[in-house]
Design an enzyme around this catalytic site. Sequence first.
Site, PDB file in Angstrom:
ATOM      1  N   TYR A  29       0.840  -1.201   0.000  1.00  0.00           N
ATOM      2  CA  TYR A  29       0.000   0.000   0.000  1.00  0.00           C
ATOM      3  C   TYR A  29       0.879   1.256   0.000  1.00  0.00           C
ATOM      4  O   TYR A  29       0.646   2.192  -0.771  1.00  0.00           O
ATOM      5  CB  TYR A  29      -0.909  -0.022   1.231  1.00  0.00           C
ATOM      6  N   GLU A  65     -11.752   6.206   5.672  1.00  0.00           N
ATOM      7  CA  GLU A  65     -11.185   6.975   6.781  1.00  0.00           C
ATOM      8  C   GLU A  65     -12.163   7.013   7.951  1.00  0.00           C
ATOM      9  O   GLU A  65     -11.771   6.901   9.115  1.00  0.00           O
ATOM     10  CB  GLU A  65     -10.841   8.402   6.337  1.00  0.00           C
ATOM     11  N   TRP A 113      -5.359   0.893  10.635  1.00  0.00           N
ATOM     12  CA  TRP A 113      -5.538   0.964   9.195  1.00  0.00           C
ATOM     13  C   TRP A 113      -5.348  -0.403   8.553  1.00  0.00           C
ATOM     14  O   TRP A 113      -5.998  -0.726   7.546  1.00  0.00           O
ATOM     15  CB  TRP A 113      -4.585   1.985   8.583  1.00  0.00           C
TER      16      TRP A 113
END
Length: 205
Positions: free
Chosen positions: A34, A56, A64
């Site tokens: 990522y 988010e 995350w």
Amino acid sequence: MLPQEENDVSDLVLGEDGLARPAWASVDPLLREYYDTEWGMPVRDEQGLFERLSLEAFQSGLSWATILRKRPAFRVAFDGFAPDVVAGYDARDVTRLMADAGIVRNLRKIQATITNARAVVALRAEGGLADLVWSFRPAVTPAPTTYDEVPTTSPESKALAQALRGKGFVFVGPTTMFALMEAVGVVDTHLVGSHRRGCSGVWPD
């Protein structure tokens, strides 16, 4: 979408491939991929920004990495984050989503995603989500050399949060909006010395 809570070391880590990355992106293969290919690259399309805005919000209070692993399931559950489709969700869709073990089953966040989809559609009459988000690009970007120097908010993220709330968006606080700005290239908070510093083309290395 910087997973700040996952990093206990501020400095860069030199990988076996000879590339320098922050600690949060140096171990987990998913986070490394990522970081190396997506985080901080410009996103200027409505659907892409709506997806990242939604994720988010779902990340709040979670790591995350958890959201990233669930992203394929999120995309299926929310019809690829197509704003027009999500804006049309009703109570049956909320029930369906709350029963989907592949995503984060949080009622307020699910409802917020639907609310925000409707706000995205309404915003088209004023130029659209991408124009609004990118209008808050600052004159200069941070140049952190250690993780502790990476800000979590900025005057621009506070202003963006206020502007979005004024347009009917929810779950768009200043910290969340700064993370969004990092993720989509509006600011560049790659550590100085990282092999990804300046990768977006928006900001010089």
